[in-house]
Motif scaffolding. Structure first.
Motif, mmCIF file in Angstrom:
data_model
loop_
_atom_site.group_PDB
_atom_site.id
_atom_site.type_symbol
_atom_site.label_atom_id
_atom_site.label_comp_id
_atom_site.label_asym_id
_atom_site.label_seq_id
_atom_site.Cartn_x
_atom_site.Cartn_y
_atom_site.Cartn_z
ATOM 1 N N ALA A 34 0.831 -1.207 0.000
ATOM 2 C CA ALA A 34 0.000 0.000 0.000
ATOM 3 C C ALA A 34 0.866 1.258 0.000
ATOM 4 C CB ALA A 34 -0.927 -0.013 1.211
ATOM 5 N N LEU A 35 1.967 1.220 0.746
ATOM 6 C CA LEU A 35 2.882 2.356 0.766
ATOM 7 C C LEU A 35 3.492 2.600 -0.603
ATOM 8 C CD1 LEU A 35 4.980 2.143 4.066
ATOM 9 C CD2 LEU A 35 3.870 4.170 3.151
ATOM 10 N N ALA A 36 3.989 1.525 -1.229
ATOM 11 C CA ALA A 36 4.602 1.664 -2.553
ATOM 12 C C ALA A 36 3.583 2.183 -3.563
ATOM 13 C CB ALA A 36 5.172 0.321 -2.999
ATOM 14 N N TYR A 37 2.348 1.710 -3.462
ATOM 15 C CA TYR A 37 1.307 2.156 -4.385
ATOM 16 C C TYR A 37 0.989 3.630 -4.182
ATOM 17 C CZ TYR A 37 -3.302 2.564 -6.560
ATOM 18 O OH TYR A 37 -4.364 2.983 -7.319
ATOM 19 N N ALA A 38 0.884 4.049 -2.903
ATOM 20 C CA ALA A 38 0.555 5.442 -2.614
ATOM 21 C C ALA A 38 1.638 6.380 -3.123
ATOM 22 C CB ALA A 38 0.352 5.627 -1.110
ATOM 23 N N LEU A 39 2.902 5.985 -2.960
ATOM 24 C CA LEU A 39 3.993 6.840 -3.406
ATOM 25 C C LEU A 39 4.152 6.827 -4.924
ATOM 26 C CD1 LEU A 39 6.581 6.027 -0.603
ATOM 27 C CD2 LEU A 39 5.409 8.200 -0.965
ATOM 28 N N ALA A 40 3.758 5.736 -5.555
ATOM 29 C CA ALA A 40 3.846 5.680 -7.018
ATOM 30 C C ALA A 40 2.777 6.536 -7.675
ATOM 31 C CB ALA A 40 3.726 4.233 -7.488
ATOM 32 N N LEU A 67 10.184 0.301 -4.483
ATOM 33 C CA LEU A 67 9.674 1.416 -5.275
ATOM 34 C C LEU A 67 9.939 1.173 -6.757
ATOM 35 C CD1 LEU A 67 10.855 4.433 -3.082
ATOM 36 C CD2 LEU A 67 8.529 3.563 -3.317
ATOM 37 N N PRO A 68 9.052 1.625 -7.618
ATOM 38 C CA PRO A 68 9.282 1.467 -9.057
ATOM 39 C C PRO A 68 10.532 2.224 -9.499
ATOM 40 C CG PRO A 68 7.365 2.874 -8.626
ATOM 41 C CD PRO A 68 7.763 2.280 -7.332
ATOM 42 N N PRO A 69 11.130 1.838 -10.624
ATOM 43 C CA PRO A 69 12.425 2.409 -11.016
ATOM 44 C C PRO A 69 12.403 3.905 -11.274
ATOM 45 C CG PRO A 69 11.503 1.019 -12.769
ATOM 46 C CD PRO A 69 10.693 0.770 -11.544
ATOM 47 N N GLN A 70 11.246 4.470 -11.594
ATOM 48 C CA GLN A 70 11.207 5.908 -11.863
ATOM 49 C C GLN A 70 11.227 6.745 -10.589
ATOM 50 O OE1 GLN A 70 8.680 3.873 -12.337
ATOM 51 N NE2 GLN A 70 6.699 4.790 -11.800
ATOM 52 N N LEU A 71 11.147 6.095 -9.423
ATOM 53 C CA LEU A 71 11.190 6.805 -8.153
ATOM 54 C C LEU A 71 12.564 6.624 -7.515
ATOM 55 C CD1 LEU A 71 7.705 6.046 -6.567
ATOM 56 C CD2 LEU A 71 8.404 8.002 -7.946
ATOM 57 N N ARG A 72 13.192 7.723 -7.189
ATOM 58 C CA ARG A 72 14.518 7.703 -6.570
ATOM 59 C C ARG A 72 14.375 8.036 -5.093
ATOM 60 N NH1 ARG A 72 19.104 12.318 -7.727
ATOM 61 N NH2 ARG A 72 20.576 11.694 -6.081
ATOM 62 N N ALA A 73 14.801 7.137 -4.233
ATOM 63 C CA ALA A 73 14.606 7.301 -2.797
ATOM 64 C C ALA A 73 15.787 8.025 -2.155
ATOM 65 C CB ALA A 73 14.406 5.949 -2.132
ATOM 66 N N ASP A 118 15.277 16.290 -12.762
ATOM 67 C CA ASP A 118 14.963 14.872 -12.575
ATOM 68 C C ASP A 118 13.614 14.528 -13.207
ATOM 69 O OD1 ASP A 118 17.211 13.947 -11.390
ATOM 70 O OD2 ASP A 118 16.323 13.520 -9.434
ATOM 71 N N PHE A 119 12.616 15.396 -12.971
ATOM 72 C CA PHE A 119 11.280 15.142 -13.506
ATOM 73 C C PHE A 119 11.297 15.153 -15.036
ATOM 74 C CE2 PHE A 119 6.956 16.321 -14.752
ATOM 75 C CZ PHE A 119 6.220 15.389 -14.035
ATOM 76 N N GLN A 124 11.232 10.876 -10.378
ATOM 77 C CA GLN A 124 10.785 11.689 -9.260
ATOM 78 C C GLN A 124 11.493 11.231 -7.996
ATOM 79 O OE1 GLN A 124 6.416 11.065 -10.117
ATOM 80 N NE2 GLN A 124 6.283 13.148 -9.331
ATOM 81 N N VAL A 125 11.636 12.146 -7.062
ATOM 82 C CA VAL A 125 12.336 11.858 -5.812
ATOM 83 C C VAL A 125 11.319 11.535 -4.727
ATOM 84 C CG1 VAL A 125 13.719 12.874 -3.961
ATOM 85 C CG2 VAL A 125 14.377 13.210 -6.351
#
Length: 462
Positions: A34-40, A67-73, A118-119, A124-125
């Protein structure tokens, strides 16, 4: 010590978060998804709250890999920084520190430009902030302003706050209402239910390489569930000591008696009313627990262990028995009592050796923090709530074997969520020198994401 005896390749119950030991039961896996989905999605801010020891840091670490690859943590483990330091850390992580100035306005401008770049490249960060309940109110306001950064239709940065229940209290304050209104998803990490504790223990053992039948009997797991209150950190401490007790008996299963010995040594009963003494059957002499590590001598509670004691190396009793029994566990109080040992005297107000060591460290540190020029820089290694200050002396002792112990210091500061104790290190002329020193820190220290700070900012913390 007991790894070979139980067929383990590594310690199963370390309290340091490690992604390989993430337990997906008890809705943990569903919460992670659910967390990964909300942030994606196009969510701006999400929050995860939970009691001390429920596994929030573990959840954050595992989330980074999901996290999906387009998200940089970007993971921030230490919240004790002012708004300028927060922006400086972000600028450093985003690779724009050289273009940023020293003022918050210029830092924010550089961070925004980096986020836009980045965007534009399809990324996205995601900013993950651990121990967010301890973050100063001014810095939380900067978090809110960061959440406002957006392109024409999309947020430039996504933010997840992880904190203790004090974070919920903090966000209920009138001056925090603007930040709270931006939180679109609220998650809560609860302690494990009693039925889940046995599954958790078995999972950790098998993740550490155990391949035999169920090692912890039903009664042992139930006892640990009761004494831990379902908090995973406490479960780890109790299970580790129960394994050591079984090993000392040369047994290949953990019984309720082993769990009882572990509970008597740690005294972490979650359901014990204040002021009520535990039943006699639940207490064990400290000397008996020390005997658990004296397997080389071949004795347990005054009896010879089966087998050839001469095949095991001799181990002398250490000066701090509780720490020797659970080297990976935080320092805990111990109580000695048995028919062969006189009942200890009533508690007094005398400070413990741990408290003495901490106060000595704080006093020595004040000499430097009070007299060194405000332009000097140091590295903040870690921080804990003041009610967990007993962790600090052990941390400093361990760190002092890897880095210059004379440069290790500590200080106490007040935050909206309560007092904190922070461990700091070094004395540098500029931020660049401090950053170079950060890069050279040992891995176990660097994993907490230490940050350079200027002494001037420390003097404004209180």
């Amino acid at each position: 010590m007991y790894h070979d005896h139980f067929g383990l390749r590594e310690a199963p119950f370390l309290i340091t978060p490690h992604a390989d030991f993430f337990f997906g039961g008890a809705n943990r896996s569903a919460l992670l998804d659910a967390l990964a989905y909300a942030l994606a999605r196009e969510e701006g801010l999400v929050k995860v709250s939970g009691e001390v020891g429920t596994g929030k840091t573990m959840l954050a670490r595992v989330l980074i890999g999901r996290l999906p690859p387009q998200l940089r943590a970007i993971y921030l483990a230490d919240p004790l920084m002012d708004r300028r330091e927060l922006l400086a850390v972000l600028a450093d992580e985003l690779g724009c520190a050289d273009r940023a100035g020293d003022t918050p306005h210029r830092l924010l401008r550089a961070v925004q430009e980096a986020l836009v770049a980045d965007f534009a490249s399809g990324r996205q960060v995601v900013l993950l902030i651990d121990e967010a309940h301890a973050m100063p109110a001014d810095t939380l306001e900067q978090i809110r302003l960061l959440s406002n950064l957006e392109s024409e239709r999309h947020k430039l940065i996504k933010i997840a706050l992880f904190g203790q229940p004090e974070l919920d209290v903090l966000l209920d304050r009138p001056d925090m209402r603007q930040l709270k209104d931006r939180i679109t998803q609220h998650f809560r990490l609860d302690p494990l239910e009693p039925d889940d504790v046995a599954a958790y223990i078995d999972f950790r053992l098998r993740a550490a390489g155990y391949r035999g039948p169920v090692l912890f009997g039903h009664a042992a797991a139930a006892r640990i569930a009761r004494d831990s209150g379902g908090l995973t950190r406490r479960i780890n401490v109790l299970a580790d000591k129960a394994l050591l007790s079984a090993y000392a008996r040369s047994a290949h299963s953990v019984t309720a008696a082993d769990a009882q010995r572990a509970a008597a040594d740690t005294q972490t009963r979650a359901d014990r009313p204040a002021g009520r003494r535990p039943p006699d059957s639940g207490r064990l002499a400290l000397s008996a627990l020390v005997a658990c590590v004296l397997v080389g001598a071949g004795y347990l509670l005054g009896r010879h262990l089966p087998g050839d004691a001469g095949t095991r190396p001799h181990m002398s009793p250490p000066p701090e028995p509780a720490a020797a029994i659970a080297a990976s566990a935080p320092p805990v109080e111990t109580q000695a009592s048995s028919p062969a040992v006189r009942e200890p005297a009533a508690e007094t107000s005398h400070p413990t050796p741990t408290e003495d060591a901490l106060e000595a460290l704080l006093a020595r540190s004040r000499e430097w923090t009070g007299t060194a020029p405000g332009e000097r820089w140091f590295i903040q290694l870690m921080s804990v709530p003041a009610n967990r200050a007993d962790h600090v002396p052990d941390y400093v002792r361990r760190a002092g074997r890897a880095i210059d112990p004379q440069q290790l210091r500590a200080y106490r500061t007040d935050t909206p969520a309560g007092a904190q104790i922070a461990v700091i290190w070094g004395d540098f002329a500029d931020r660049r020198s401090a950053l170079r020193a950060v890069d050279e820190l040992p891995g176990w220290i660097a994993s907490a994401r230490p940050i350079p700070r200027q002494l001037r900012s420390l003097r404004t913390d209180g």
